[in-house]
Motif scaffolding. Structure first.
Motif, PDB file in Angstrom:
ATOM      1  N   LEU A  61      14.959 -22.961  -1.476  1.00  0.00           N
ATOM      2  CA  LEU A  61      15.298 -21.960  -2.481  1.00  0.00           C
ATOM      3  C   LEU A  61      14.670 -20.601  -2.174  1.00  0.00           C
ATOM      4  O   LEU A  61      15.264 -19.564  -2.432  1.00  0.00           O
ATOM      5  N   THR A  62      13.455 -20.626  -1.627  1.00  0.00           N
ATOM      6  CA  THR A  62      12.810 -19.364  -1.271  1.00  0.00           C
ATOM      7  C   THR A  62      13.626 -18.628  -0.218  1.00  0.00           C
ATOM      8  O   THR A  62      13.758 -17.406  -0.257  1.00  0.00           O
ATOM      9  N   VAL A  81      15.191 -22.261 -12.163  1.00  0.00           N
ATOM     10  CA  VAL A  81      15.369 -21.491 -10.933  1.00  0.00           C
ATOM     11  C   VAL A  81      15.754 -20.066 -11.306  1.00  0.00           C
ATOM     12  O   VAL A  81      16.684 -19.855 -12.085  1.00  0.00           O
ATOM     13  N   SER A  82      15.039 -19.096 -10.768  1.00  0.00           N
ATOM     14  CA  SER A  82      15.331 -17.698 -11.074  1.00  0.00           C
ATOM     15  C   SER A  82      15.177 -16.850  -9.819  1.00  0.00           C
ATOM     16  O   SER A  82      14.415 -17.205  -8.907  1.00  0.00           O
ATOM     17  N   PRO A  83      15.896 -15.737  -9.757  1.00  0.00           N
ATOM     18  CA  PRO A  83      15.787 -14.860  -8.583  1.00  0.00           C
ATOM     19  C   PRO A  83      14.383 -14.292  -8.451  1.00  0.00           C
ATOM     20  O   PRO A  83      13.733 -13.977  -9.447  1.00  0.00           O
ATOM     21  N   ILE A  84      13.916 -14.189  -7.230  1.00  0.00           N
ATOM     22  CA  ILE A  84      12.618 -13.564  -6.979  1.00  0.00           C
ATOM     23  C   ILE A  84      12.755 -12.063  -7.201  1.00  0.00           C
ATOM     24  O   ILE A  84      13.647 -11.415  -6.644  1.00  0.00           O
ATOM     25  N   GLN A  85      11.904 -11.540  -8.048  1.00  0.00           N
ATOM     26  CA  GLN A  85      11.914 -10.112  -8.312  1.00  0.00           C
ATOM     27  C   GLN A  85      11.087  -9.419  -7.230  1.00  0.00           C
ATOM     28  O   GLN A  85       9.864  -9.372  -7.278  1.00  0.00           O
ATOM     29  N   MET A 151       5.608 -17.759   7.408  1.00  0.00           N
ATOM     30  CA  MET A 151       6.083 -19.066   7.880  1.00  0.00           C
ATOM     31  C   MET A 151       6.239 -20.049   6.722  1.00  0.00           C
ATOM     32  O   MET A 151       7.073 -20.960   6.777  1.00  0.00           O
ATOM     33  N   HIS A 152       5.458 -19.861   5.659  1.00  0.00           N
ATOM     34  CA  HIS A 152       5.543 -20.744   4.492  1.00  0.00           C
ATOM     35  C   HIS A 152       6.428 -20.162   3.396  1.00  0.00           C
ATOM     36  O   HIS A 152       6.449 -20.687   2.273  1.00  0.00           O
ATOM     37  N   GLY A 153       7.144 -19.099   3.698  1.00  0.00           N
ATOM     38  CA  GLY A 153       8.049 -18.516   2.713  1.00  0.00           C
ATOM     39  C   GLY A 153       7.342 -17.794   1.588  1.00  0.00           C
ATOM     40  O   GLY A 153       7.933 -17.577   0.521  1.00  0.00           O
ATOM     41  N   MET A 154       6.085 -17.431   1.802  1.00  0.00           N
ATOM     42  CA  MET A 154       5.324 -16.731   0.772  1.00  0.00           C
ATOM     43  C   MET A 154       5.531 -15.221   0.894  1.00  0.00           C
ATOM     44  O   MET A 154       5.745 -14.700   1.983  1.00  0.00           O
TER      45      MET A 154
END
Length: 369
Positions: A61-62, A81-85, A151-154
């Motif tokens: 999802l990220t 689930v919501s869009p990342i702002q 690499m961890h999607g952060m």
């Protein structure tokens, strides 16, 4: 799958919901879906251990630009689930601070080459070798964090260098993490990457600095001179390089600074790199280590001051500083029950051992000639 709240009629939104449903369904069987305030609520039943749902869905999802949370509503399991702002990156701030740090470190470096900045300000460019060395060391450390986080999607920022009129012209560099940390593995990987990359950079810079001819200083009475002690890692590099000169080239000094920064960052307390590492390794039990470190450093500082009668001020300062870090605690990761594997545990222990190789009881002393 039925709709609990009336979803928008927009075909694009419906396609988004169905696309997410295809990703979620193998791990979380949804029987109803709701849509409100740009967030999609999937009501259903986990198909795997609920603690593992985040681990499997987070990267999927990220990558699509969404964040998720796993909650209960009136006894029902709900995936939200919501869009990342996305926060707009103001790269100009990073660039401006980096440019300012180039100048402050160059002025500091010029003084190490014997330039009187006040009477010869145009000669500040002589400090360029030190600038390149110290920014490479500090920048490598932060880029280690940055690359591991990506690499961890952060979500994380580029490094912010901090210009400051210290003896090295800077207070270091930092990056800003945004959002949650998915699990202890991600916390560990991001935390350990900085010190490890930073140590490699420090070793490279130290080798280069020790291969350069020493700078000759004219020491006049009444001046303050920085007398430094080198750690075991620096001594080993010195032996390998065959260097026998006591005076250190500014580039080698940048490597020494990198090793000191590594030691301070690896102190296992609060939200320092060492605090993150031990938190990932021990979980909630890490708080005992975190709270003990200020006391240990305080005792170390008092020992250096009153028993060795040397400069222990750095440890007294960090004792107070760490107490504030420790009292603030450490936030839990999203999937905090997922423990580290043996490989990461061994790497964590090895990293702290490397940190000890960079440690000196009395790193520096100011001497008046």
């Amino acid at each position: 799958m039925s709709s609990r709240t009336k979803a928008p009629e927009d075909a694009e939104i419906e396609a988004m919901i169905m696309g997410l449903y295809d990703d979620i369904h193998p791990f979380f069987k949804a029987y109803e879906v709701g849509y409100a305030d740009s967030a999609i609520h999937f009501y259903g039943v986990p198909q795997i251990d609920p603690k593992m749902v985040h681990q499997y869905l987070w990267p999927k999802l990220t990558a699509k630009g969404y964040q998720l949370s796993f909650t209960k509503e009136l006894g029902e399991d709900v995936l939200v689930v919501s869009p990342i702002q996305e926060v707009p990156e103001r790269i100009w701030i990073n660039v401006l601070l980096a440019v300012a740090t180039v100048f402050t470190t160059m002025f500091a470096g010029a003084t190490m080459f014997g330039v009187d900045i006040f009477s010869e300000p145009s000669q500040f460019t002589k400090g360029l070798p030190f600038t390149l060395a110290i920014m490479f060391v500090l920048g490598s450390h932060e880029m280690g964090h940055y690359m591991a986080a990506k690499m961890h999607g952060m979500r994380t920022s580029l490094p912010y260098f901090i210009p400051f009129p210290t003896i090295i012209g800077t207070m270091g560099a930092v990056i800003k993490h945004r959002g949650i940390i998915p699990d202890r593995k991600a916390l560990f990987d991001v935390a350990v990457a900085g010190p490890l990359v930073g140590i490699v950079a420090s070793v490279i810079v130290t080798f280069i600095g020790l291969s350069l001819p020493p700078v000759e200083y004219i020491i006049t009475p009444g001046n303050m001179v920085l007398d430094i002690q080198v750690p075991l890692l620096f001594q080993a590099i010195n032996t390998i390089s065959g260097n026998t000169v006591e005076t250190m080239h500014p580039v080698a000094f940048a490597g020494w600074v990198g090793m000191l920064v590594t030691v301070l960052n690896l102190l296992p307390s609060g939200q320092l790199d060492g605090g993150h590492i031990v938190r990932a390794m021990l979980g909630e039990r890490a708080k005992h280590v975190s709270m003990a470190m200020p006391f240990i450093l305080g005792c170390l500082g008092l020992y250096v001051i009153f028993v060795l009668q040397q400069n222990g001020g750095i440890w007294m300062f960090w004792s107070i500083f760490l107490l504030l870090f420790a009292l603030a605690g450490h936030p839990r990761t999203l999937n905090d029950d997922i423990k580290l594997d043996n490989r990461r545990m061994a790497l964590g222990i090895g990293t702290f051992i490397l940190g000890l190789l960079c440690f000196t009881l009395v790193p520096f002393t100011l001497v008046i000639t």
